[in-house]
Design an enzyme around this catalytic site. Structure first.
Site, short mmCIF file in Angstrom:
data_model
loop_
_atom_site.label_atom_id
_atom_site.label_comp_id
_atom_site.label_asym_id
_atom_site.label_seq_id
_atom_site.Cartn_x
_atom_site.Cartn_y
_atom_site.Cartn_z
N THR A 294 0.87 -1.17 0.00
CA THR A 294 0.00 0.00 0.00
C THR A 294 0.91 1.23 0.00
O THR A 294 2.01 1.20 0.52
CB THR A 294 -0.86 0.05 1.27
N GLU B 291 -5.53 -4.21 -0.46
CA GLU B 291 -5.81 -5.28 0.49
C GLU B 291 -6.92 -6.23 0.02
O GLU B 291 -7.14 -7.28 0.61
CB GLU B 291 -6.23 -4.68 1.85
N LYS C 260 -16.49 15.68 11.46
CA LYS C 260 -17.36 15.54 12.62
C LYS C 260 -17.76 16.93 13.09
O LYS C 260 -17.00 17.59 13.79
CB LYS C 260 -16.66 14.76 13.73
N TRP D 172 -22.04 13.76 11.22
CA TRP D 172 -20.98 13.54 10.24
C TRP D 172 -21.32 14.22 8.91
O TRP D 172 -22.44 14.12 8.42
CB TRP D 172 -20.78 12.04 9.99
#
Lengths: 545, 545
Positions: A185, A330, A439, A444
């Site tokens: 990654t 992944e 936030k 959110w």
């Protein structure tokens, strides 16, 4: 009760043999700037045998890592299948990594041999003295003598090395859960982390890429693989092509919009795969110089969310269906793909196609909230996406055995770091990265939703939204705008443009106009750097009342 | 080197969960004679939970066999997934087996419970007293009291048994190589032989069915499953549909051409699967009473070779693409599928589509001659087809552990008993069964080629060719002709019709006209019976000079 089925192993050696015989007429071609050089899968099979014999001659054994530092081309495709087929492990190095990261991953993976494209020799030469495990460098289509070998390293010319080799190699069918390939990654925080794919995972993933609810290309397609082979397991394209008999077209180093369009005019691919940044460039180039690209039936886009405006422009102006997909290094990487459900048409179908799509049966998915509770797939509840399955990593590669980032895993599930919702019929909509979601006063706000919406304004070329500290609300969004060439717009005008798309409390007050959005080595918005620029006071921020 | 991928199991419990949630809006429907009764996959998930709880309540544990004696309908589909998902083994009994074979297979498999359709109770009642391991019979959509239970057997009504059960069942994810389902071959010689599919084999096979180079249906299709669920693992249709979200349409007991056409007019399936005999009947019915069936994009045909004339009639007169496929109970069953190669059109494409097609990467194939030598894929060399792979059986089920028919296996490969050739680009053409090929003076004549050719004559409804003893040539072909209704033709005329299609020495001298070709329980030509009829002097043979 035991079954009577044969005790098979899903092995890339079997795939290579299959492609070279039962799909022997299919081809891989590399663009040279004004044409292609082409190799049949039958020839690829022979070339893979020669490469395997050559590597074995250099001391490469089962499990040893063979790195590639290459563009997408025929030779890279040969290495992609030959190395795992001989039981060794392919490690496609990301040529765009920052130097210290590149050195880190090659040493961490303990690459023993690296194949390097001739045009990349000057770049690779800077890294080579720092690579502690490399014993052999093989220069492909270039001048091997241009590379100075440190002590203990031998430099070879690819053709000289392999031309005398036998095309026959006894490719072993090894345990299917053995390592076949690895990718790191390019995380923006900490060291890159390694993922090791198995023969089994790559085989199953290739079957899914070929499935109609995956990418769905088949033996009648010509697949233009723009996504680099070092990016997230090459999105599974090489193995899926070998499995289906699709032809593959490789752009080599010609990745700018203009040469890509010349390649398309010449080779007429029917399927292509690339990140949104590439498609944005192609779209702009087409606006400047129209060209019929309707031979391209489908372009799969992943690596970042695709702006709906881009999807519609491709389909409505150019007859190209953009297929939106979600995945990560992944996840091999194919997770969900946004095909509309059967029988759904028009705007409703578009709404489905803008989502991250639906998962295949091989990928289990769930959403988990801050308290670790699974939230329902009701199309509203937000949670962090977790996935599980045979081509999902269960850990990060650790030569020492010490667990790396164990908090990325939750009871056998991979925590993706993506926040989203799932509809009752299984469609995933990501609203943000868990670290990017804003936030604000206990609620959110999705930075991505704001970005997509404001990018629908004609004056906006790109927009990135980050959360910045706010005394009253804890965090509030800051919108960083890159204006389209020659365009002009004020912050107030852009906020008005968003007014009917968001609740009032979600509308951003803070705006900044920048020359370009900082990006990571794989072209993603680098919000960490943007946040740092804000923190350092480098951004000129307008605050609307 | 180990991979970092998760240690997954390909499990039908996972498939059931997936279908019931992520494909929950898709449906399975059963034709009732004048309409359908429909169940969503979400409802199927709940029903599977109820059935699993009920079966567990009857003492069905992991590995226990649950038989079905049913038509294709919703309840059969529920059993098809619920039984393996709970870790038990589904055994779909062939309702058309000869009585002694049916009793043999149920006892050999040690079926503990059998689900029986109400309309099949009278038939099943004849067998039940002879079934030595059955403890419970569950009557589906019928009168349970009509069935007299022998000592030690309890008869239940399906709805009464499962309606009170919880829809929640903790379906276990068991080792993927465990048994999931079993089928017996209906061989014309000796006892039927059992094949036990695993969770893994059924999962991989379903992925291949969904692949474009397999059957290629997807979530936008409505799949009419005419092939009985007890025939060769139901051709993988139930699991592939659950995986892709395709809708399934079940004909129940309405398998004659007229009701099938009524079903099609009402439900407009886009995909269908059946043996050639069914399609022949449909074609004849369409000739008598025209109907638009072009909603059917693709009809996959297997179980026996398809006459080219039938393929062309469907495509050219009715707009239905016939997809020719080869497989057997021992191969799960999907082996090869005859898609034309990319870019090939017209008559050349037809020639490819008449073949048995190309193998997927999961099925390795080779041809072996009488001396056990692998012959080349040169499009000419004949050999017995051998196959290998994860959904190919490696043995026959043997409760005692004693090997059954070990000569059907050759060093890990299944000997198919089919004789054919493979082209350099991987297309299989079967010319005969190894036991049916006619050995004439040291050369081989394909009985199938003669049959296909003579069936192209308008006066011929069906033709079967067998080898009969000949003093001079060892064996010569005998052609048994079933004339089309109202048609007339002489042997000489039919031989002349073949004259430009075969070498002179291959042309048959011996002809017989019969009322019908004897068939096996699954509708294949029973050449063993035809040979016996010839040996007994029951056939009236014309010998041309």
């Amino acid at each position: 009760m035991q079954s009577t089925m044969q005790q098979d192993q899903l092995s890339l050696a079997t795939l290579l043999k299959y492609a070279a015989t039962f799909q022997g007429d299919s081809t891989v071609s590399t663009w040279t700037g004004d044409g292609v050089r082409t190799m049949t899968y039958r020839e690829l099979g022979a070339e893979a045998g020669r490469l395997a014999n050559a590597l074995r001659g250099l001391g490469v054994e089962e499990g040893d890592r063979v790195g590639t530092f290459m563009w997408n081309n025929n030779e890279h495709m040969v290495a992609y299948i030959a190395v795992p087929a001989m039981g060794s492990v392919l490690h496609a190095l990301n040529i765009r990594l920052f130097p210290e990261q590149l050195v880190f991953v090659a040493n961490h993976a303990e690459d023993k041999v690296v194949l390097v494209d001739g045009t990349l020799v000057p770049l690779f030469a800077q890294y080579l003295p720092k690579l502690t495990t490399v014993k052999h460098v093989i220069v492909v289509n270039g001048d091997a003598s241009a590379l100075t070998a440190p002590d203990g390293v031998t430099v070879h010319d690819y053709r000289t090395l392999i031309d005398g080799q036998s095309p026959d190699f006894d490719f072993p069918v090894i345990d299917e859960r053995s390592a076949a390939a690895m990718c790191y990654t390019s995380g923006t925080t900490g060291d890159p982390k390694g993922v090791v794919y198995s023969h089994r995972s790559n085989w199953l993933h290739a079957m899914q890429v070929n499935s109609p609810n995956g990418m769905g290309f088949d033996g009648s397609d010509s697949v233009l693989a723009i996504v680099p082979l070092f990016h997230a397991n090459a999105w599974g394209l090489p193995y899926a092509a070998l499995m289906s008999g699709a032809n593959v077209i490789m752009p080599d180093r010609f990745l700018q919009p203009q040469p890509l369009l010349e390649l398309m005019a010449s080779e007429k691919p029917t399927f292509a795969a690339a990140v949104p940044t590439i498609w944005g460039g192609v779209l702009a180039a087409l606006a400047a110089a129209p060209q019929d690209i309707s031979h391209l039936k489908t372009a799969v886009v992943g690596g970042a969310a695709v702006p709906p405006s881009m999807m519609r422009a491709f389909e409505e102006k150019h007859g190209v269906r953009i297929l939106h997909a979600w995945g990560m290094t992944e996840t091999s990487p194919l997770g969900s793909v946004a095909h509309a459900p059967a029988g759904v048409e028009g705007e409703e179908a578009w709404a489905y196609r803008y989502t991250q799509g639906r998962f295949p049966a091989n990928v289990e998915a769930r959403l988990v909230d801050d308290e670790g509770k699974v939230v329902p797939n009701d199309g509203e509840s937000l949670g962090e996406l977790q996935v599980r399955g045979g081509w999902i990593t269960g850990s990060y590669y650790s030569p020492s055995g010490a667990e790396i980032d164990p908090d990325k895993f939750d009871d056998g599930w991979l925590r993706t770091g993506d926040v989203g919702k799932i509809s009752p019929n299984g469609y995933l909509t990501l609203v943000d990265r868990s670290k990017d979601v804003i936030k604000s006063g206990g609620e959110w706000i999705s930075s991505v939703d704001l970005e997509n919406a404001v990018m629908g304004h004609p004056a906006v070329a790109e927009a990135a939204v980050i959360g910045v500290p706010d005394e009253k609300w804890d965090e509030r969004p800051l919108v960083a705008i890159v204006l389209a060439e020659g365009a002009a717009a004020e912050a107030a005008e852009l906020r008005d443009f968003l007014a009917d798309k968001f609740a009032k409390w979600q509308l951003p007050e803070r705006w900044t106009f920048i020359a370009e959005v900082p990006k990571t080595s794989v072209g993603k918005f680098d919000k960490k750097r943007l946040r740092a620029q804000y923190a350092e006071g480098e951004l000129d921020v307008t605050t609307l009342g």
